[in-house]
Scaffold this motif. Structure first.
Motif, PDB file in Angstrom:
ATOM      1  N   CYS A 139       0.875  -1.115   0.069  1.00  0.00           N
ATOM      2  CA  CYS A 139       0.058   0.055   0.006  1.00  0.00           C
ATOM      3  C   CYS A 139       0.971   1.312  -0.057  1.00  0.00           C
ATOM      4  O   CYS A 139       1.980   1.002   0.595  1.00  0.00           O
ATOM      5  N   SER A 140       0.538   2.087  -0.553  1.00  0.00           N
ATOM      6  CA  SER A 140       1.193   3.590  -0.784  1.00  0.00           C
ATOM      7  C   SER A 140       1.483   4.154   0.434  1.00  0.00           C
ATOM      8  O   SER A 140       2.306   5.131   0.676  1.00  0.00           O
ATOM      9  N   ALA A 141       0.729   3.852   1.504  1.00  0.00           N
ATOM     10  CA  ALA A 141       0.883   4.365   3.035  1.00  0.00           C
ATOM     11  C   ALA A 141       1.972   3.749   3.596  1.00  0.00           C
ATOM     12  O   ALA A 141       2.413   4.365   4.697  1.00  0.00           O
ATOM     13  N   PHE A 142       2.456   2.639   2.998  1.00  0.00           N
ATOM     14  CA  PHE A 142       3.526   1.986   3.783  1.00  0.00           C
ATOM     15  C   PHE A 142       4.868   2.955   3.551  1.00  0.00           C
ATOM     16  O   PHE A 142       4.837   3.380   2.460  1.00  0.00           O
ATOM     17  N   PRO A 143       5.511   3.123   4.745  1.00  0.00           N
ATOM     18  CA  PRO A 143       6.911   4.068   4.646  1.00  0.00           C
ATOM     19  C   PRO A 143       7.849   3.859   3.400  1.00  0.00           C
ATOM     20  O   PRO A 143       8.053   2.414   3.237  1.00  0.00           O
ATOM     21  N   GLY A 144       8.229   4.659   2.397  1.00  0.00           N
ATOM     22  CA  GLY A 144       9.292   4.485   1.539  1.00  0.00           C
ATOM     23  C   GLY A 144       8.860   4.489   0.007  1.00  0.00           C
ATOM     24  O   GLY A 144       9.760   4.866  -0.851  1.00  0.00           O
ATOM     25  N   PHE A 145       7.530   4.414  -0.054  1.00  0.00           N
ATOM     26  CA  PHE A 145       7.075   4.479  -1.678  1.00  0.00           C
ATOM     27  C   PHE A 145       7.086   5.914  -2.122  1.00  0.00           C
ATOM     28  O   PHE A 145       6.807   6.912  -1.214  1.00  0.00           O
ATOM     29  N   LYS A 146       7.587   6.110  -3.160  1.00  0.00           N
ATOM     30  CA  LYS A 146       7.797   7.614  -3.995  1.00  0.00           C
ATOM     31  C   LYS A 146       6.395   7.752  -4.514  1.00  0.00           C
ATOM     32  O   LYS A 146       5.915   6.679  -5.288  1.00  0.00           O
ATOM     33  N   LEU A 147       5.630   8.861  -4.354  1.00  0.00           N
ATOM     34  CA  LEU A 147       4.262   9.125  -4.929  1.00  0.00           C
ATOM     35  C   LEU A 147       4.494  10.749  -5.405  1.00  0.00           C
ATOM     36  O   LEU A 147       5.505  11.296  -5.140  1.00  0.00           O
ATOM     37  N   ASP A 148       3.641  10.914  -6.240  1.00  0.00           N
ATOM     38  CA  ASP A 148       3.558  12.203  -6.828  1.00  0.00           C
ATOM     39  C   ASP A 148       2.281  12.889  -6.144  1.00  0.00           C
ATOM     40  O   ASP A 148       1.237  12.436  -6.021  1.00  0.00           O
ATOM     41  N   LEU A 149       2.454  14.373  -6.006  1.00  0.00           N
ATOM     42  CA  LEU A 149       1.529  15.140  -5.704  1.00  0.00           C
ATOM     43  C   LEU A 149       0.522  15.190  -6.844  1.00  0.00           C
ATOM     44  O   LEU A 149       0.944  14.994  -7.890  1.00  0.00           O
ATOM     45  N   TRP A 150      -0.668  15.868  -6.232  1.00  0.00           N
ATOM     46  CA  TRP A 150      -1.824  16.144  -7.261  1.00  0.00           C
ATOM     47  C   TRP A 150      -1.436  17.563  -8.049  1.00  0.00           C
ATOM     48  O   TRP A 150      -1.216  18.348  -7.171  1.00  0.00           O
ATOM     49  N   PRO A 151      -0.773  17.551  -9.007  1.00  0.00           N
ATOM     50  CA  PRO A 151      -0.453  18.839  -9.729  1.00  0.00           C
ATOM     51  C   PRO A 151      -1.216  20.055  -9.736  1.00  0.00           C
ATOM     52  O   PRO A 151      -2.563  19.489 -10.202  1.00  0.00           O
TER      53      PRO A 151
END
Length: 176
Positions: A139-151
């Motif tokens: 899950c992207s809530a798990f620490p360490g995953f790179k995510l993009d902000l909503w531009p």
């Protein structure tokens, strides 16, 4: 005759896709890791920005914005097709991997974005796999995953120019 799908307008989408006959494919750790590798491969190529995801045993939820020159349908095709191809090299091409198609919801505003991101992150909690989203490693809530902000430009396109009202009058500063 197969039903056809119209091409969706650009924007940010909440997407869901299920494995073939809801088989619990992603309980195999190597298969789950391969999916994440595929997901991040196309993100690195700039095909889409990734805002949130969860990989459950038999389905996946994504929150993403496709690139300017990539339709949401093409982004899903890349992810599902790329994963199917990679998985086929591991276990052979004898079985289907995905159900046909996918469901989508175009994100309307910042509240809708937050609602769907929360839904994604709460999925493993609702399934009683963990007590907090940050404990679920796929899950992207798990620490360490790179995510993009909503531009901001996507938000502006979805919301429209909120500084100007329908009568072409300007909103008060600070109102939204």
């Amino acid at each position: 005759m197969k039903p056809t799908r119209l091409i969706s307008p650009p924007g940010t989408y909440f997407l869901t896709s299920s494995t073939w006959q809801r088989r619990e494919l992603f309980v195999v750790e190597n298969y789950a890791r391969l999916f994440l590798k595929t997901l991040y491969h196309y993100r690195r190529e700039g095909r889409y920005t990734l805002h949130a995801f969860v990989l459950m045993s038999d389905h996946v939820h994504l929150l993403l914005t496709s690139a300017q020159d990539v339709t949401i349908e093409r982004a899903v095709q890349l992810i599902k097709g790329g994963y199917s191809h990679a998985l086929g090299t591991i276990r052979g091409r004898s079985a289907e991997v995905w159900q046909r198609g996918f469901t989508d919801h175009r994100i309307r505003d910042a509240n809708d974005f937050a609602h769907h991101r929360n839904y994604i992150h709460q999925n493993p909690v609702a399934a009683r796999l963990v007590s907090h989203p940050s404990q679920y490693r796929y899950c992207s809530a798990f620490p360490g995953f790179k995510l993009d902000l909503w531009p901001p430009e996507v938000e502006a396109a979805v919301l429209g120019d909120v500084s100007t009202g329908t009568s072409r009058t300007h909103a008060l500063p600070g109102s939204r």
